[in-house]
Scaffold this motif. Structure first.
Motif, PDB file in Angstrom:
ATOM      1  N   PHE A   1     -23.619   4.385 -37.791  1.00  0.00           N
ATOM      2  CA  PHE A   1     -24.012   5.290 -38.862  1.00  0.00           C
ATOM      3  C   PHE A   1     -25.483   5.708 -38.786  1.00  0.00           C
ATOM      4  CE2 PHE A   1     -20.455   3.754 -41.930  1.00  0.00           C
ATOM      5  CZ  PHE A   1     -19.513   4.323 -41.093  1.00  0.00           C
ATOM      6  N   ALA A   2     -26.358   4.813 -38.355  1.00  0.00           N
ATOM      7  CA  ALA A   2     -27.778   5.181 -38.290  1.00  0.00           C
ATOM      8  C   ALA A   2     -27.995   6.327 -37.309  1.00  0.00           C
ATOM      9  CB  ALA A   2     -28.616   3.968 -37.900  1.00  0.00           C
ATOM     10  N   ALA A   3     -27.363   6.232 -36.142  1.00  0.00           N
ATOM     11  CA  ALA A   3     -27.487   7.303 -35.152  1.00  0.00           C
ATOM     12  C   ALA A   3     -26.832   8.582 -35.654  1.00  0.00           C
ATOM     13  CB  ALA A   3     -26.861   6.867 -33.831  1.00  0.00           C
ATOM     14  N   PHE A   4     -25.725   8.441 -36.374  1.00  0.00           N
ATOM     15  CA  PHE A   4     -25.042   9.619 -36.913  1.00  0.00           C
ATOM     16  C   PHE A   4     -25.914  10.335 -37.941  1.00  0.00           C
ATOM     17  CE2 PHE A   4     -22.246  11.443 -40.225  1.00  0.00           C
ATOM     18  CZ  PHE A   4     -21.671  12.454 -39.471  1.00  0.00           C
TER      19      PHE A   4
ATOM     20  N   GLU B   1     -11.337   4.306 -55.621  1.00  0.00           N
ATOM     21  CA  GLU B   1     -11.391   4.925 -56.946  1.00  0.00           C
ATOM     22  C   GLU B   1     -12.399   4.217 -57.844  1.00  0.00           C
ATOM     23  OE1 GLU B   1      -7.424   5.320 -58.476  1.00  0.00           O
ATOM     24  OE2 GLU B   1      -6.761   6.524 -56.755  1.00  0.00           O
ATOM     25  N   VAL B   2     -12.446   2.889 -57.770  1.00  0.00           N
ATOM     26  CA  VAL B   2     -13.448   2.137 -58.535  1.00  0.00           C
ATOM     27  C   VAL B   2     -14.853   2.444 -58.006  1.00  0.00           C
ATOM     28  CG1 VAL B   2     -14.279  -0.172 -59.128  1.00  0.00           C
ATOM     29  CG2 VAL B   2     -11.820   0.309 -59.124  1.00  0.00           C
ATOM     30  N   PHE B   3     -15.006   2.437 -56.688  1.00  0.00           N
ATOM     31  CA  PHE B   3     -16.297   2.751 -56.070  1.00  0.00           C
ATOM     32  C   PHE B   3     -16.802   4.111 -56.524  1.00  0.00           C
ATOM     33  CE2 PHE B   3     -18.336   4.551 -52.056  1.00  0.00           C
ATOM     34  CZ  PHE B   3     -19.582   4.008 -52.308  1.00  0.00           C
TER      35      PHE B   3
ATOM     36  N   GLY C   1     -16.270   1.502 -44.401  1.00  0.00           N
ATOM     37  CA  GLY C   1     -16.855   2.688 -43.788  1.00  0.00           C
ATOM     38  C   GLY C   1     -17.290   3.708 -44.813  1.00  0.00           C
ATOM     39  N   VAL C   2     -16.449   3.958 -45.818  1.00  0.00           N
ATOM     40  CA  VAL C   2     -16.795   4.933 -46.857  1.00  0.00           C
ATOM     41  C   VAL C   2     -18.012   4.462 -47.646  1.00  0.00           C
ATOM     42  CG1 VAL C   2     -15.994   6.026 -48.992  1.00  0.00           C
ATOM     43  CG2 VAL C   2     -14.445   5.828 -47.031  1.00  0.00           C
ATOM     44  N   PHE C   3     -18.026   3.181 -47.992  1.00  0.00           N
ATOM     45  CA  PHE C   3     -19.144   2.634 -48.768  1.00  0.00           C
ATOM     46  C   PHE C   3     -20.463   2.800 -48.010  1.00  0.00           C
ATOM     47  CE2 PHE C   3     -22.073  -0.443 -50.383  1.00  0.00           C
ATOM     48  CZ  PHE C   3     -21.751  -0.675 -51.714  1.00  0.00           C
ATOM     49  N   PHE C   4     -20.483   2.349 -46.764  1.00  0.00           N
ATOM     50  CA  PHE C   4     -21.757   2.316 -46.050  1.00  0.00           C
ATOM     51  C   PHE C   4     -22.150   3.672 -45.459  1.00  0.00           C
ATOM     52  CE2 PHE C   4     -20.905  -2.240 -46.322  1.00  0.00           C
ATOM     53  CZ  PHE C   4     -22.138  -2.664 -46.816  1.00  0.00           C
ATOM     54  N   LEU C   5     -21.184   4.538 -45.176  1.00  0.00           N
ATOM     55  CA  LEU C   5     -21.561   5.888 -44.750  1.00  0.00           C
ATOM     56  C   LEU C   5     -22.161   6.642 -45.931  1.00  0.00           C
ATOM     57  CD1 LEU C   5     -21.719   8.055 -42.590  1.00  0.00           C
ATOM     58  CD2 LEU C   5     -19.387   8.753 -43.206  1.00  0.00           C
TER      59      LEU C   5
END
Length: 254
Positions: A71-74, A167-169, A123-127
């Motif tokens: 993710f950092a490189a992305f 959904e909670v996130f 993945g969704v959380f950290f992206l």
């Protein structure tokens, strides 16, 4: 003329593709990700360019959304692209990329579960976390969930559990990012005729009939039932919708 810019994950096919195209029709540029099928991604790029909407740009970038280490490189790639477009940030984020899974609770392996977790939740959380410095104040986030968080289809427990967590996130994103004016909502499609799950809903007549029979409008959904809705939800017309789960299923299992 500058346009608003969206980042759409999983934009080379299905709902993501429809979202990218319908954003373009509304004058919104997109950076979208794809996992491995470069030809499909470039076909979407060509389709957007063929619309020839003034000011609209499009870029496809490869990304495994289940690999947090990438993710950092992305994000660095995103910043480079924004600089090339003379833009100071992203206006919208659509977390759409995903994989299917069908297995009973008693048979699901830890490896299967972890694979779903990495793509659909971790993945969704950290992206999202990695992109928050790039997302403009007053921006918007849409996370894709599923009708399976409301109704149950045996064999979908692990997948649905991840989507329930999303959904909670999403509600927490809406709460914590409210001070920046960022809205966050969940879109939960019903059964859609795409190549998801090996194209089962689209290509298996028995499954297609079953879905139609349990849907108030009498048919399965199509990608074009979802992409325009997401594009509309991101618009200023819907600026007061925040922290909500919006099901787009034609009335499944009512």
């Amino acid at each position: 003329m500058s346009t608003s810019i969206a980042l759409v994950t999983g934009g080379s096919r299905g709902l993501g593709r429809s979202t990218v195209i319908n954003l373009a029709k509304r004058g919104i540029s997109s950076i979208f990700t794809y996992h491995s099928n470069d030809a499909a991604a470039q076909a979407v790029v060509a389709e957007v360019e063929a619309l020839d909407v003034a000011g609209v740009k499009v870029k496809a970038l490869a990304l495994d959304t289940g690999d947090v280490s990438a993710f950092a490189a992305f994000v660095a790639e995103i910043k480079t692209q924004l600089t090339q477009w003379q833009a100071d940030g992203l206006d919208y984020l659509v977390n759409n990329a995903g994989t299917s899974h069908h297995n009973a609770i008693v048979s699901t392996t830890e490896e299967e579960f972890d694979g779903l977790f990495n793509v659909h939740l971790k993945g969704v959380f950290f992206l999202t976390q990695a992109l928050l410095p790039v997302l403009k104040d007053n921006g918007r986030i849409v996370n894709i969930s599923s009708g399976l968080t409301r109704f149950c289809v045996p064999g979908s427990a692990s997948y649905a559990a991840m989507k329930g967590a999303i959904e909670v996130f999403t509600r927490y994103l809406a709460k914590e990012l409210g001070e920046r004016g960022i809205r966050a909502n969940t879109v939960a499609p019903g059964a859609i005729e795409t190549d998801f799950s090996g194209g089962t809903v689209r290509d298996n007549p028995e499954v297609n009939r079953m879905v139609a029979s349990m849907t108030a409008l009498g048919r399965p959904g199509l990608p074009e039932d979802i992409g325009p809705m997401i594009a509309a939800l991101l618009s200023e017309d819907n600026r007061w919708i925040n922290g909500q789960r919006i099901e787009v299923s034609g009335g499944m299992v009512l």
